[in-house]
Write an enzyme that holds these catalytic residues in place. Structure first.
Site, PDB file in Angstrom:
ATOM      1  N   LYS A   1       0.805  -1.230   0.000  1.00 44.11           N
ATOM      2  CA  LYS A   1       0.000   0.000   0.000  1.00 44.11           C
ATOM      3  C   LYS A   1       0.838   1.281   0.000  1.00 44.11           C
ATOM      4  CE  LYS A   1      -4.440  -1.628   1.510  1.00 44.11           C
ATOM      5  NZ  LYS A   1      -4.245  -2.954   2.168  1.00 44.11           N
TER       6      LYS A   1
ATOM      7  N   GLU B   1     -10.165   5.853   4.350  1.00 50.59           N
ATOM      8  CA  GLU B   1     -10.687   4.752   5.148  1.00 50.59           C
ATOM      9  C   GLU B   1      -9.577   3.718   5.285  1.00 50.59           C
ATOM     10  OE1 GLU B   1     -10.846   4.751   1.880  1.00 50.59           O
ATOM     11  OE2 GLU B   1     -10.069   2.721   1.553  1.00 50.59           O
TER      12      GLU B   1
ATOM     13  N   SER C   1       1.644  -9.662  -0.742  1.00 51.54           N
ATOM     14  CA  SER C   1       1.305  -8.235  -0.622  1.00 51.54           C
ATOM     15  C   SER C   1       1.718  -7.607   0.699  1.00 51.54           C
ATOM     16  CB  SER C   1      -0.190  -8.035  -0.853  1.00 51.54           C
ATOM     17  OG  SER C   1      -0.953  -8.884  -0.017  1.00 51.54           O
TER      18      SER C   1
HETATM   19  C1  LIG Z   1      -5.156  -4.017   1.990  1.00 55.56           C
HETATM   20  C2  LIG Z   1      -4.420  -5.217   1.716  1.00 55.56           C
HETATM   21  C3  LIG Z   1      -4.832  -6.105   0.705  1.00 55.56           C
HETATM   22  C4  LIG Z   1      -6.101  -5.933  -0.061  1.00 55.56           C
HETATM   23  O1  LIG Z   1      -6.175  -4.797  -0.861  1.00 55.56           O
HETATM   24  P1  LIG Z   1      -6.065  -4.866  -2.432  1.00 55.56           P
HETATM   25  O2  LIG Z   1      -6.447  -3.490  -2.853  1.00 55.56           O
HETATM   26  O3  LIG Z   1      -7.010  -5.903  -2.914  1.00 55.56           O
HETATM   27  O4  LIG Z   1      -4.672  -5.196  -2.768  1.00 55.56           O
HETATM   28  C5  LIG Z   1      -4.034  -7.195   0.438  1.00 55.56           C
HETATM   29  N1  LIG Z   1      -2.910  -7.443   1.150  1.00 55.56           N
HETATM   30  C6  LIG Z   1      -2.497  -6.625   2.134  1.00 55.56           C
HETATM   31  C7  LIG Z   1      -1.250  -6.959   2.869  1.00 55.56           C
HETATM   32  C8  LIG Z   1      -3.225  -5.485   2.440  1.00 55.56           C
HETATM   33  O5  LIG Z   1      -2.795  -4.690   3.409  1.00 55.56           O
END
Ligand SMILES: *Cc1c(COP(=O)(O)O)cnc(C)c1O
Length: 418
Positions: free
Chosen positions: A91, A113, A380
């Site tokens: 993010k 948010e 992610s």
């Molecule tokens: C917020 C988050 C997601 C989900 O958000 P996407 O917009 O679908 O990528 C996935 N993995 C992590 C670690 C997150 O913090």
């Protein structure tokens, strides 16, 4: 049909667009025009590149998870390590872009948010770095579940507003943040935390995340001498998935898989599988598949991973689903927790519960695709934020020793004996 880019009005096929009150229309146009200018501005690009490199720590590595691959018993699994970024997830990639844009627009405050608190922390970080005020709206349940991230945001100088409406989770936080934005769209800017919301956010956030796909494609090609056979990412709103997919959309040989949260089961109301189970409609200012009741109102949704707990999904994903370029699959809570423990035990990497959904599906896919194939997973985020929640609800004792109940039992006894 252009599956890569939205049209002038922000539509990916029939999805996306901008369905907002008049008061916001003008502001969104200002944002869209400014972004259109900045994305071609060499100075802006260089500024963002520099931050990505020296602040976030990009490029994040692509790592060959050999022990996990052996456990999966088929294709080789590689991880794009977005968990190693500053703040611990993908993010920060769009937070830096959005706050930099806010600064160029002369905004005083960024608002947003947050679900798991990851977007809030990323935005509060970027706001601290670039000298803007920051208000974060968060459902009361998530405030409690994600206490360490709430503290992080406060330490970073942000205000955290606990939202007590509705199900007190991500969707209600979006509503509250939207309302606050409407009160003063001139001095504030709403920095959306995924590839959702009205135009230009789905395109803009995707562009800021596309660095993940560009890097991963190059890294994989240079280490393996070919492209991966499959790319897997979890899908909440869809930003980490769009980020990595966008690097491979033109590569026909590369199959793309988005993994939605099946929660306690797709046959129950406790999931957030927006594409798999949703219907078309307008949510939070854009058209997409979303989980809705008969009157078109968004349904309460659930996932063990707060960051996946959203009833809708980015418009480009909806189009990619319709044209068949991406397959949307699911993983449930239990599978995500198994993957969480498996990756921790096998590779020494504690993944975020969100990312654990992608790992869980990749393990399944590995045996479907079989030996000689390669799967690239977008990891992610890291799981430090989830350790209290996981261990108190899925005790370590159940995942000890032979990893009973994890489904990796046979494998583990094999490799420990070899
Ligand atoms: C917020 C988050 C997601 C989900 O958000 P996407 O917009 O679908 O990528 C996935 N993995 C992590 C670690 C997150 O913090």
């Amino acid at each position: 049909m252009d599956i890569r880019n939205a049209d002038r009005n922000g539509f990916f096929g029939e999805y996306g667009g901008s369905f907002v009150p008049e008061a916001l229309e003008k502001e969104l146009k200002v944002i869209a025009d400014k972004y259109e200018e900045l994305r071609k501005d060499e100075k802006f690009i260089a500024e963002l590149d520099e931050l990505n490199r020296t602040y976030t720590g990009r490029p994040s590595p692509v790592y060959h998870a050999e022990r996990l691959s052996m456990a999966a018993g088929g294709a080789e699994i590689f991880l794009k390590r977005e968990d190693l970024n500053h703040t611990g997830a993908h993010k920060i990639n769009h937070a830096l872009g959005e706050v930099l844009l806010a600064k160029h627009l002369g905004k005083k405050k960024v608002i947003a948010e947050t679900g798991a608190g990851q977007h809030g922390v990323a935005l509060a970080t970027a706001a601290a770095l670039l000298g803007l005020k920051c208000d974060i709206y968060m459902g009361e349940i998530d405030v409690r579940k994600e206490a360490p991230n709430v503290l992080r945001m406060k330490i970073l100088g942000a205000r955290v507003i606990s939202v007590t409406d509705g199900t007190r989770t991500l969707k209600d936080a979006v509503d509250a943040a939207f309302k606050a934005y409407l009160n003063d769209p001139v001095n504030q800017i709403y920095c959306i935390g995924s590839v959702v919301g009205p135009h230009p956010f789905p395109s803009m956030v995707r562009d800021f995340q596309s660095i993940v796909g560009r890097e991963a494609r190059e890294q994989f090609l240079s280490s393996e001498g070919k492209l991966p056979d499959a790319v897997v990412a979890c899908v909440g709103g869809g930003s980490n998935a769009m980020g990595i997919f966008s690097g491979f959309l033109d590569d026909e040989s590369v199959k793309l898989y988005g993994v939605e949260p099946a929660g306690r089961g797709l046959e129950t109301p406790y999931h957030a599988a927006s594409i798999t189970k949703g219907k078309k409609g307008i949510l939070h200012g854009f058209k997409c598949y979303f989980l809705q009741d008969e009157d078109g109102q968004p349904l309460p949704v659930y996932s063990i991973a707060s960051g996946l707990d959203y009833p809708g999904v980015g418009p480009q994903h909806c189009l990619l689903h319709d044209v068949g370029r991406v397959s949307y699959e699911t993983a449930n809570d239990r599978e995500a927790v198994e993957a969480f423990y498996a990756l921790s035990r096998l590779e020494g990497i504690i993944p975020a519960l969100e990312s654990s959904h992608a790992v869980a599906y990749a393990v399944k896919l590995a045996s479907i695709l079989g030996k000689g194939k390669n799967i690239l997973v977008n990891l992610s985020g890291r799981g430090d934020k989830d350790i209290d929640f996981v261990t108190s609800n899925y005790p370590i004792s159940e995942y000890e020793g032979a990893y009973g109940k994890t489904g990796y039992e046979d494998f583990l006894s094999q490799i420990s004996g070899s």
